[in-house]
Scaffold this motif. Structure first.
Motif, PDB file in Angstrom:
ATOM      1  N   GLY A   1      14.207  24.722   6.817  1.00 49.53           N
ATOM      2  CA  GLY A   1      14.522  26.099   7.197  1.00 49.53           C
ATOM      3  C   GLY A   1      15.311  26.091   8.490  1.00 49.53           C
ATOM      4  N   GLU A   2      15.222  27.176   9.246  1.00 52.56           N
ATOM      5  CA  GLU A   2      15.912  27.234  10.524  1.00 52.56           C
ATOM      6  C   GLU A   2      15.453  26.073  11.412  1.00 52.56           C
ATOM      7  N   PRO A   3      16.387  25.396  12.091  1.00 50.11           N
ATOM      8  CA  PRO A   3      15.996  24.222  12.887  1.00 50.11           C
ATOM      9  C   PRO A   3      14.924  24.499  13.931  1.00 50.11           C
ATOM     10  N   ASP A   4      14.883  25.749  14.454  1.00 46.51           N
ATOM     11  CA  ASP A   4      13.878  26.056  15.477  1.00 46.51           C
ATOM     12  C   ASP A   4      12.553  26.526  14.892  1.00 46.51           C
ATOM     13  N   THR A   5      12.439  26.470  13.555  1.00 44.64           N
ATOM     14  CA  THR A   5      11.142  26.737  12.928  1.00 44.64           C
ATOM     15  C   THR A   5      10.145  25.667  13.357  1.00 44.64           C
ATOM     16  N   VAL A   6       8.962  26.100  13.796  1.00 44.15           N
ATOM     17  CA  VAL A   6       7.928  25.166  14.253  1.00 44.15           C
ATOM     18  C   VAL A   6       7.006  24.845  13.084  1.00 44.15           C
ATOM     19  N   ARG A   7       6.819  23.561  12.834  1.00 40.78           N
ATOM     20  CA  ARG A   7       5.935  23.118  11.751  1.00 40.78           C
ATOM     21  C   ARG A   7       4.842  22.205  12.301  1.00 40.78           C
ATOM     22  N   LEU A   8       3.708  22.216  11.621  1.00 39.22           N
ATOM     23  CA  LEU A   8       2.601  21.336  11.984  1.00 39.22           C
ATOM     24  C   LEU A   8       2.865  19.945  11.445  1.00 39.22           C
ATOM     25  N   VAL A   9       2.810  18.948  12.327  1.00 42.73           N
ATOM     26  CA  VAL A   9       3.003  17.545  11.969  1.00 42.73           C
ATOM     27  C   VAL A   9       1.673  16.836  12.190  1.00 42.73           C
ATOM     28  N   ARG A  10       1.222  16.067  11.201  1.00 38.76           N
ATOM     29  CA  ARG A  10      -0.103  15.443  11.265  1.00 38.76           C
ATOM     30  C   ARG A  10       0.005  13.940  11.001  1.00 38.76           C
ATOM     31  N   TRP A  11      -0.758  13.173  11.784  1.00 38.14           N
ATOM     32  CA  TRP A  11      -0.864  11.726  11.591  1.00 38.14           C
ATOM     33  C   TRP A  11      -2.348  11.344  11.551  1.00 38.14           C
ATOM     34  N   PRO A  12      -2.942  11.082  10.390  1.00 39.83           N
ATOM     35  CA  PRO A  12      -4.299  10.525  10.371  1.00 39.83           C
ATOM     36  C   PRO A  12      -4.282   9.132  11.016  1.00 39.83           C
ATOM     37  N   LEU A  13      -5.195   8.882  11.931  1.00 41.26           N
ATOM     38  CA  LEU A  13      -5.189   7.621  12.665  1.00 41.26           C
ATOM     39  C   LEU A  13      -5.878   6.515  11.875  1.00 41.26           C
ATOM     40  N   VAL A  14      -5.268   5.342  11.860  1.00 40.25           N
ATOM     41  CA  VAL A  14      -5.935   4.115  11.427  1.00 40.25           C
ATOM     42  C   VAL A  14      -6.818   3.671  12.589  1.00 40.25           C
ATOM     43  N   MET A  15      -8.086   3.417  12.336  1.00 38.51           N
ATOM     44  CA  MET A  15      -9.023   3.055  13.403  1.00 38.51           C
ATOM     45  C   MET A  15      -9.792   1.799  13.021  1.00 38.51           C
ATOM     46  N   MET A  16      -9.717   0.764  13.860  1.00 39.52           N
ATOM     47  CA  MET A  16     -10.420  -0.489  13.651  1.00 39.52           C
ATOM     48  C   MET A  16     -11.323  -0.717  14.857  1.00 39.52           C
ATOM     49  N   ALA A  17     -12.625  -0.497  14.678  1.00 37.41           N
ATOM     50  CA  ALA A  17     -13.557  -0.513  15.798  1.00 37.41           C
ATOM     51  C   ALA A  17     -14.580  -1.624  15.642  1.00 37.41           C
ATOM     52  N   GLY A  18     -15.010  -2.187  16.777  1.00 34.50           N
ATOM     53  CA  GLY A  18     -16.031  -3.220  16.755  1.00 34.50           C
ATOM     54  C   GLY A  18     -16.820  -3.232  18.069  1.00 34.50           C
ATOM     55  N   ARG A  19     -17.901  -3.988  18.063  1.00 35.05           N
ATOM     56  CA  ARG A  19     -18.773  -4.116  19.221  1.00 35.05           C
ATOM     57  C   ARG A  19     -18.633  -5.530  19.771  1.00 35.05           C
ATOM     58  N   VAL A  20     -18.211  -5.647  21.008  1.00 35.68           N
ATOM     59  CA  VAL A  20     -17.948  -6.952  21.621  1.00 35.68           C
ATOM     60  C   VAL A  20     -19.257  -7.610  22.042  1.00 35.68           C
ATOM     61  N   GLY A  21     -19.401  -8.880  21.700  1.00 34.54           N
ATOM     62  CA  GLY A  21     -20.579  -9.624  22.149  1.00 34.54           C
ATOM     63  C   GLY A  21     -21.826  -9.346  21.376  1.00 34.54           C
TER      64      GLY A  21
END
Length: 255
Positions: A235-255
């Motif tokens: 649409g019009e270039p100044d139309t504001v749209r919602l952009v979404r990025w689901p995060l890849v998450m790799m979590a661990g407990r050290v030690g």
């Protein structure tokens, strides 16, 4: 510094446009930093490794007493957002220079795929306190709409396919090919969001390492043609749209 191996031997794909990276990359939501704080055994200090220009560092500073923010790129550190509780330094991930057992959590945001992972894990074990949270996050292609998403996918896969550094493929597979060392920690999902015009989206795409490599190697900027392809569905270039990025998450407990 040019793309490829920098003077310190690290894979430097972003120093040449550090200011653009700071201005046009999306911001991580505070929900991410709240989760890190909730799962860390303490809040005295956190290490933001591969911090770039400090986009996550400043968010961490709302929850931790000291944020040690390191990056191998001096130009990224020079462009970093300043904060009284963030201590920036130029250092590779595998040799941070931080004291032994000094942090309650380690965050790697959009950077783990560039590291020598096993040597980095050794450094994490040295720097982190026992029980510290380790978290690597990354974001893949933005999601906007059913009409827009296929155009961006084609731009990513076809137009830029030959220009992506090989290690960048780890993001596309959700870090499935990167070895794990630390016992897994289950964390709730997080989505990063931005409200952008078309030109704000294109400015972000211009920070992609593949776009930079194509411009440098061929002298061709692929973004004007992409803009023309997107206009009919945006649409019009100044139309504001919602952009979404689901995060890849790799979590661990050290030690």
């Amino acid at each position: 510094m040019a793309n490829g191996k920098g003077a310190a031997g690290f894979q430097d794909h972003f120093s040449g446009h550090a200011t653009e990276y700071r201005e046009h990359r999306p911001r991580y939501p505070d929900a991410l930093f709240q989760i890190i704080a909730a799962h860390a055994p303490g809040h005295a200090a956190v290490w933001d490794c591969g911090c770039g220009n400090g986009q996550a560092s400043v968010g961490l500073a709302r929850h931790f007493g000291t944020v040690y923010a390191t990056d191998a790129s001096a130009r990224q550190i020079e462009a970093a957002e300043q904060h009284p509780r963030v201590v920036y330094s130029v250092a590779p991930a595998e040799h941070s220079g931080l004291p032994d057992a000094s942090v309650d959590a380690v965050l790697v945001a959009q950077a783990l795929h560039w590291f020598d992972v096993e040597r980095f894990y050794d450094e994490v074990e040295r720097v982190a306190r026992r029980g510290a949270l380790f978290l690597a996050v990354a974001y893949r292609l933005a999601r906007i709409s059913a009409e827009i998403d296929p155009i961006i996918e084609r731009f990513h896969d076809v137009t830029l396919g030959a220009w992506w550094p090989a290690d960048r493929a780890h993001i596309d597979t959700g870090y499935q090919g990167i070895p794990r060392r630390f016992p897994e920690v289950e964390l709730p999902p997080v989505v990063m969001e931005a409200e952008w015009t078309l030109d704000q989206l294109l400015a972000y795409l211009g920070t992609w390492s593949s776009v930079q490599r194509m411009r440098t190697s061929l002298g061709i900027d692929p973004l004007p043609a992409l803009r023309e392809e997107l206009l009919p569905v945006w649409g019009e270039p100044d139309t504001v749209r919602l952009v979404r990025w689901p995060l890849v998450m790799m979590a661990g407990r050290v030690g």
